[in-house]
Write a protein that holds these residues in place. Structure first.
Motif, PDB file in Angstrom:
ATOM      1  N   PHE A  71      13.456  23.631  51.439  1.00 33.66           N
ATOM      2  CA  PHE A  71      14.226  23.941  50.239  1.00 33.66           C
ATOM      3  C   PHE A  71      15.704  23.954  50.615  1.00 33.66           C
ATOM      4  CE2 PHE A  71      10.133  26.073  49.393  1.00 33.66           C
ATOM      5  CZ  PHE A  71       9.817  25.475  48.184  1.00 33.66           C
ATOM      6  N   VAL A  72      16.547  23.360  49.768  1.00 39.66           N
ATOM      7  CA  VAL A  72      17.964  23.231  50.096  1.00 39.66           C
ATOM      8  C   VAL A  72      18.833  23.666  48.922  1.00 39.66           C
ATOM      9  CG1 VAL A  72      19.769  21.645  50.878  1.00 39.66           C
ATOM     10  CG2 VAL A  72      17.396  21.261  51.591  1.00 39.66           C
ATOM     11  N   CYS A  73      19.846  24.477  49.225  1.00 40.08           N
ATOM     12  CA  CYS A  73      20.868  24.829  48.240  1.00 40.08           C
ATOM     13  C   CYS A  73      22.229  24.765  48.935  1.00 40.08           C
ATOM     14  CB  CYS A  73      20.603  26.185  47.592  1.00 40.08           C
ATOM     15  SG  CYS A  73      20.788  27.637  48.654  1.00 40.08           S
ATOM     16  N   LEU A  74      23.255  25.194  48.253  1.00 37.43           N
ATOM     17  CA  LEU A  74      24.615  25.063  48.777  1.00 37.43           C
ATOM     18  C   LEU A  74      24.846  25.911  50.035  1.00 37.43           C
ATOM     19  CD1 LEU A  74      27.440  23.854  48.450  1.00 37.43           C
ATOM     20  CD2 LEU A  74      27.977  25.752  46.904  1.00 37.43           C
ATOM     21  N   GLY A  75      24.527  27.212  49.977  1.00 29.51           N
ATOM     22  CA  GLY A  75      24.852  28.099  51.098  1.00 29.51           C
ATOM     23  C   GLY A  75      23.675  28.616  51.895  1.00 29.51           C
TER      24      GLY A  75
ATOM     25  N   ILE B 299      13.662  19.519  48.999  1.00 24.70           N
ATOM     26  CA  ILE B 299      13.819  19.901  47.608  1.00 24.70           C
ATOM     27  C   ILE B 299      15.164  20.565  47.359  1.00 24.70           C
ATOM     28  CG2 ILE B 299      12.783  21.270  45.769  1.00 24.70           C
ATOM     29  CD1 ILE B 299      10.184  21.134  47.628  1.00 24.70           C
ATOM     30  N   GLY B 300      15.980  19.914  46.543  1.00 24.33           N
ATOM     31  CA  GLY B 300      17.284  20.461  46.161  1.00 24.33           C
ATOM     32  C   GLY B 300      17.136  21.397  44.980  1.00 24.33           C
ATOM     33  N   MET B 301      17.843  22.494  45.013  1.00 19.95           N
ATOM     34  CA  MET B 301      17.745  23.486  43.950  1.00 19.95           C
ATOM     35  C   MET B 301      18.515  23.059  42.691  1.00 19.95           C
ATOM     36  SD  MET B 301      15.687  25.336  45.545  1.00 19.95           S
ATOM     37  CE  MET B 301      15.428  26.813  44.596  1.00 19.95           C
ATOM     38  N   ASP B 302      19.433  22.104  42.835  1.00 18.79           N
ATOM     39  CA  ASP B 302      20.115  21.556  41.660  1.00 18.79           C
ATOM     40  C   ASP B 302      20.515  20.110  41.925  1.00 18.79           C
ATOM     41  OD1 ASP B 302      22.695  21.535  42.960  1.00 18.79           O
ATOM     42  OD2 ASP B 302      23.026  23.612  42.362  1.00 18.79           O
ATOM     43  N   SER B 303      21.002  19.422  40.893  1.00 22.99           N
ATOM     44  CA  SER B 303      21.332  17.993  41.034  1.00 22.99           C
ATOM     45  C   SER B 303      22.432  17.753  42.057  1.00 22.99           C
ATOM     46  CB  SER B 303      21.779  17.369  39.720  1.00 22.99           C
ATOM     47  OG  SER B 303      21.487  18.120  38.620  1.00 22.99           O
ATOM     48  N   SER B 304      23.397  18.649  42.114  1.00 30.66           N
ATOM     49  CA  SER B 304      24.469  18.517  43.094  1.00 30.66           C
ATOM     50  C   SER B 304      23.903  18.595  44.519  1.00 30.66           C
ATOM     51  CB  SER B 304      25.506  19.622  42.867  1.00 30.66           C
ATOM     52  OG  SER B 304      26.486  19.601  43.863  1.00 30.66           O
ATOM     53  N   ASN B 305      22.968  19.514  44.733  1.00 34.16           N
ATOM     54  CA  ASN B 305      22.327  19.611  46.048  1.00 34.16           C
ATOM     55  C   ASN B 305      21.581  18.331  46.387  1.00 34.16           C
ATOM     56  OD1 ASN B 305      21.294  23.008  45.327  1.00 34.16           O
ATOM     57  ND2 ASN B 305      23.157  22.353  46.348  1.00 34.16           N
ATOM     58  N   VAL B 306      20.884  17.766  45.416  1.00 36.69           N
ATOM     59  CA  VAL B 306      20.129  16.531  45.667  1.00 36.69           C
ATOM     60  C   VAL B 306      21.084  15.408  46.069  1.00 36.69           C
ATOM     61  CG1 VAL B 306      18.661  14.755  44.623  1.00 36.69           C
ATOM     62  CG2 VAL B 306      18.177  17.176  44.198  1.00 36.69           C
ATOM     63  N   ARG B 307      22.209  15.283  45.366  1.00 33.51           N
ATOM     64  CA  ARG B 307      23.215  14.261  45.744  1.00 33.51           C
ATOM     65  C   ARG B 307      23.704  14.493  47.171  1.00 33.51           C
ATOM     66  NH1 ARG B 307      24.843  15.162  40.585  1.00 33.51           N
ATOM     67  NH2 ARG B 307      26.535  16.542  41.204  1.00 33.51           N
ATOM     68  N   ASN B 308      24.013  15.746  47.498  1.00 31.67           N
ATOM     69  CA  ASN B 308      24.504  16.074  48.844  1.00 31.67           C
ATOM     70  C   ASN B 308      23.440  15.827  49.909  1.00 31.67           C
ATOM     71  OD1 ASN B 308      26.993  16.827  47.803  1.00 31.67           O
ATOM     72  ND2 ASN B 308      26.449  18.977  47.663  1.00 31.67           N
ATOM     73  N   ILE B 309      22.201  16.158  49.606  1.00 30.38           N
ATOM     74  CA  ILE B 309      21.097  15.918  50.546  1.00 30.38           C
ATOM     75  C   ILE B 309      20.997  14.433  50.845  1.00 30.38           C
ATOM     76  CG2 ILE B 309      18.581  15.912  50.805  1.00 30.38           C
ATOM     77  CD1 ILE B 309      18.617  18.517  49.011  1.00 30.38           C
ATOM     78  N   ARG B 310      21.003  13.619  49.790  1.00 27.18           N
ATOM     79  CA  ARG B 310      20.892  12.167  49.957  1.00 27.18           C
ATOM     80  C   ARG B 310      22.042  11.621  50.803  1.00 27.18           C
ATOM     81  NH1 ARG B 310      16.773  10.435  46.970  1.00 27.18           N
ATOM     82  NH2 ARG B 310      16.216  11.481  45.042  1.00 27.18           N
ATOM     83  N   GLU B 311      23.231  12.155  50.573  1.00 25.80           N
ATOM     84  CA  GLU B 311      24.408  11.718  51.341  1.00 25.80           C
ATOM     85  C   GLU B 311      24.295  12.145  52.808  1.00 25.80           C
ATOM     86  OE1 GLU B 311      29.063  12.879  51.392  1.00 25.80           O
ATOM     87  OE2 GLU B 311      28.248  12.287  49.438  1.00 25.80           O
ATOM     88  N   ILE B 312      23.969  13.404  53.049  1.00 26.99           N
ATOM     89  CA  ILE B 312      23.867  13.924  54.415  1.00 26.99           C
ATOM     90  C   ILE B 312      22.777  13.188  55.199  1.00 26.99           C
ATOM     91  CG2 ILE B 312      23.197  15.951  55.787  1.00 26.99           C
ATOM     92  CD1 ILE B 312      24.570  17.655  53.522  1.00 26.99           C
ATOM     93  N   LEU B 313      21.637  12.948  54.534  1.00 25.26           N
ATOM     94  CA  LEU B 313      20.509  12.328  55.218  1.00 25.26           C
ATOM     95  C   LEU B 313      20.564  10.800  55.199  1.00 25.26           C
ATOM     96  CD1 LEU B 313      17.573  14.639  54.056  1.00 25.26           C
ATOM     97  CD2 LEU B 313      18.995  14.812  56.106  1.00 25.26           C
ATOM     98  N   GLY B 314      21.528  10.237  54.456  1.00 24.55           N
ATOM     99  CA  GLY B 314      21.652   8.787  54.390  1.00 24.55           C
ATOM    100  C   GLY B 314      20.480   8.132  53.673  1.00 24.55           C
ATOM    101  N   GLN B 315      19.959   8.821  52.660  1.00 28.54           N
ATOM    102  CA  GLN B 315      18.816   8.317  51.894  1.00 28.54           C
ATOM    103  C   GLN B 315      19.196   8.281  50.418  1.00 28.54           C
ATOM    104  OE1 GLN B 315      15.933   7.259  53.212  1.00 28.54           O
ATOM    105  NE2 GLN B 315      16.676   7.741  55.255  1.00 28.54           N
ATOM    106  N   SER B 316      19.526   7.090  49.919  1.00 21.38           N
ATOM    107  CA  SER B 316      20.011   7.011  48.541  1.00 21.38           C
ATOM    108  C   SER B 316      18.930   7.310  47.508  1.00 21.38           C
ATOM    109  CB  SER B 316      20.626   5.643  48.272  1.00 21.38           C
ATOM    110  OG  SER B 316      19.645   4.646  48.454  1.00 21.38           O
ATOM    111  N   ASP B 317      17.698   6.928  47.799  1.00 17.82           N
ATOM    112  CA  ASP B 317      16.644   7.166  46.816  1.00 17.82           C
ATOM    113  C   ASP B 317      15.290   7.172  47.500  1.00 17.82           C
ATOM    114  OD1 ASP B 317      15.512   7.590  44.329  1.00 17.82           O
ATOM    115  OD2 ASP B 317      15.281   5.456  43.927  1.00 17.82           O
ATOM    116  N   HIS B 318      14.876   8.330  47.960  1.00 16.74           N
ATOM    117  CA  HIS B 318      13.575   8.453  48.622  1.00 16.74           C
ATOM    118  C   HIS B 318      12.759   9.504  47.873  1.00 16.74           C
ATOM    119  CE1 HIS B 318      10.477   9.031  51.598  1.00 16.74           C
ATOM    120  NE2 HIS B 318      10.903   7.923  52.182  1.00 16.74           N
ATOM    121  N   PRO B 319      11.477   9.231  47.589  1.00 15.48           N
ATOM    122  CA  PRO B 319      10.672  10.158  46.787  1.00 15.48           C
ATOM    123  C   PRO B 319      10.439  11.529  47.409  1.00 15.48           C
ATOM    124  CG  PRO B 319       9.321   8.334  47.597  1.00 15.48           C
ATOM    125  CD  PRO B 319      10.745   8.018  47.947  1.00 15.48           C
TER     126      PRO B 319
END
Length: 154
Positions: free
Chosen positions: A6-10, A86-106
């Motif tokens: 689970f991932v959130c901002l802080g 799992i991102g807790m919000d859309s901003s987290n999901v965008r940041n996760i994808r950027e950090i992990l270098g995965q633009s669209d992974h299920p």
């Protein structure tokens, strides 16, 4: 073994709450040897800190343990380690994808997309409403566990 992150901002409010609630559900169903849960932050602000006092207080109300939960930052190698990120919000999901270098992974998705709520989990660090966060996190954890159990049955 299934690994959930689970991932959130802080990593002091929402994601550690989700980690604790999910661990509690898993333990009560006798699945601790099959499913492992962790949480992380997209920022580095609170690394090494315990969950927020509001999160701790809310979880204590429901007798849910937070033992061993400390804030950590999301790392690139988390993509390989976890089956669900799992991102807790859309901003987290965008940041996760950027950090992990995965633009669209299920395996990377927004938490409440698993529920009828289909929205972001509000950050109680800013809203102060740990009850709403707890209710949404509980719904999301139940939905995720059901999906995992269905997937394992097939």
């Amino acid at each position: 073994m299934i690994h959930i992150l689970f991932v959130c901002l802080g990593n002091i409010c929402r994601s550690p709450m989700a980690e604790a609630v999910m661990r509690d559900l898993i333990e009560k169903k006798g699945l601790s040897d099959k499913i492992k849960v962790d949480s992380a932050a997209t920022s580095s602000w609170h690394i090494g800190k315990s969950p927020h006092k509001g999160t701790l207080s809310k979880l204590r109300e429901f007798n849910i343990s937070t033992t061993g939960i400390k804030a950590r930052q999301l790392h690139k190698d988390d993509f390989e380690k976890f089956d669900y990120i799992i991102g807790m919000d859309s901003s987290n999901v965008r940041n996760i994808r950027e950090i992990l270098g995965q633009s669209d992974h299920p395996k990377i998705f927004r938490f409440l997309d698993l529920t009828e709520h289909k929205k972001d989990v509000p950050d109680p660090y800013y809203t102060g409403d740990f009850q709403e966060t707890y209710e949404l996190v509980s719904d999301g954890c139940q939905a995720l566990l059901e999906i995992i159990l269905q997937d394992q049955a097939t």
